[in-house]
Design a protein around this motif. Structure first.
Motif, PDB file in Angstrom:
ATOM      1  N   VAL A 220       0.852  -1.189   0.000  1.00 25.96           N
ATOM      2  CA  VAL A 220       0.000   0.000   0.000  1.00 25.96           C
ATOM      3  C   VAL A 220       0.886   1.237   0.000  1.00 25.96           C
ATOM      4  O   VAL A 220       1.721   1.411   0.889  1.00 25.96           O
ATOM      5  N   VAL A 227      -4.793   6.423   2.390  1.00 23.83           N
ATOM      6  CA  VAL A 227      -5.814   5.379   2.369  1.00 23.83           C
ATOM      7  C   VAL A 227      -7.157   6.029   2.686  1.00 23.83           C
ATOM      8  O   VAL A 227      -7.274   6.830   3.625  1.00 23.83           O
ATOM      9  N   TRP A 245      -7.158   2.269  -1.712  1.00 22.49           N
ATOM     10  CA  TRP A 245      -5.744   2.591  -1.531  1.00 22.49           C
ATOM     11  C   TRP A 245      -5.049   2.531  -2.887  1.00 22.49           C
ATOM     12  O   TRP A 245      -5.626   2.119  -3.887  1.00 22.49           O
ATOM     13  N   THR A 247      -1.606   1.331  -5.182  1.00 20.32           N
ATOM     14  CA  THR A 247      -0.527   0.341  -5.247  1.00 20.32           C
ATOM     15  C   THR A 247       0.055   0.350  -6.666  1.00 20.32           C
ATOM     16  O   THR A 247      -0.223   1.253  -7.453  1.00 20.32           O
ATOM     17  N   SER A 257      -1.692  -7.009  -3.934  1.00 21.27           N
ATOM     18  CA  SER A 257      -2.035  -6.055  -2.886  1.00 21.27           C
ATOM     19  C   SER A 257      -3.399  -6.355  -2.279  1.00 21.27           C
ATOM     20  O   SER A 257      -3.583  -6.265  -1.055  1.00 21.27           O
ATOM     21  N   VAL A 261      -4.116  -7.054   1.691  1.00 23.75           N
ATOM     22  CA  VAL A 261      -5.012  -6.162   2.423  1.00 23.75           C
ATOM     23  C   VAL A 261      -6.176  -6.953   3.036  1.00 23.75           C
ATOM     24  O   VAL A 261      -6.529  -6.738   4.208  1.00 23.75           O
TER      25      VAL A 261
END
Length: 298
Positions: A220, A227, A245, A247, A257, A261
């Motif tokens: 991230v 975020v 977010w 990436t 990602s 997450v």
């Protein structure tokens, strides 16, 4: 041979024999010029080979883009062959002027253009794509349902390797006339997941837990853009948060990602005791249901 051709020649009508003899005489007279024209075309071929060998190296030292080098070499090659063919025609047939040859070539070019309209359309689209270079090799793009990484851009078509490994060869006119999504135009892309928490949980506390969990994931890029977490809706059995977010821009970066997450958010909610509910269903009956007590002695 004379025994075979002699009787055949004698059987031909006199006007035809005169005409064929004139053609043969004209051919033998023009033969030296035709030989010179062929030699000249051979020299043009050598010149084209030298251009294809020298020009790319010279332009490469000037650090010119490969696409521009290809276009320049192609234009030089076409120009040399065009001038060479016109000159060879005037050498072989001195009565034909370069203007007449060019006019004849133009008329023929119009006919060929109508016959091969799609080919020339892709050819011109390829030149414009190579000059403008809206996308380049190794970019991930999407156009007309084709989604993948660009492997090669030629004068006529573009090669795209899809994420499932299949190679798609698409005409350049498609990319020139339709919108193209360039997924790797920048190094970052935004991605989103939905996280639901039970109605009995504190919304603000759940938001803080999710935010901290997402920020601590290494894929991230919260150092570039924050975020973002918003309570989105009242779901059937949960309050849903939209978690966003930034990436990497490649498809594998997005999938990797999301995986990290989701795992981090699930772990953080479990550790703090915040419930991620299963779907609840409430059943209502019009008539009261009879309740039978089980006889334990039975």
């Amino acid at each position: 041979m004379e025994q075979i051709l002699g009787p055949v020649w004698d059987t031909l009508p006199e006007p035809m024999r005169v005409q064929m003899g004139g053609y043969a005489t004209a051919f033998w007279r023009a033969l030296p010029q035709i030989v010179l024209a062929v030699v000249f075309l051979a020299l043009v071929w050598l010149a084209v080979r030298m251009v294809n060998w020298i020009v790319p190296k010279a332009l490469g030292r000037a650090r010119m883009r490969r696409a521009m080098r290809d276009v320049i070499v192609m234009l030089l090659t076409v120009g040399l062959w065009l001038m060479g063919v016109l000159t060879a025609a005037t050498i072989a047939f001195p009565s034909i002027t370069p203007g007449e040859a060019l006019a004849a070539l133009g008329v023929g070019g119009v006919a060929i253009g109508f016959a091969f309209r799609d080919v020339f359309e892709n050819f011109l689209a390829g030149i414009l794509l190579l000059i403008r270079e809206p996308f380049s090799k190794s970019d991930f793009i999407e156009c007309q349902g084709i989604d993948g990484q660009v492997e090669d851009i030629t004068i006529r078509d573009t090669h795209i390797r899809q994420t499932d490994g299949q190679l798609v060869v698409a005409p350049n006119a498609m990319f020139f006339k339709n919108p193209v999504t360039i997924r790797t135009a920048t190094g970052l892309r935004r991605t989103t997941i939905i996280v639901g928490v039970a109605y009995g949980e504190d919304v603000d506390a759940a938001r803080e837990v999710i935010t901290e969990a997402v920020r601590h994931v290494d894929t991230v890029r919260d150092d570039v853009k924050d975020v973002q977490i918003f309570a989105q809706e009242f779901g059937d059995s949960s309050i849903n948060f939209e978690v966003t977010w930034w990436t990497g821009s490649k498809p594998v970066d997005i999938r990797r990602s999301r995986d990290k997450v989701v795992a981090a958010v699930k772990r953080a909610l479990d550790e703090t005791g915040i419930e991620i509910p299963f779907p609840y269903r409430t059943l209502t009956f019009k008539e009261p249901l009879p309740i039978r007590q089980r006889d334990d002695d039975a």
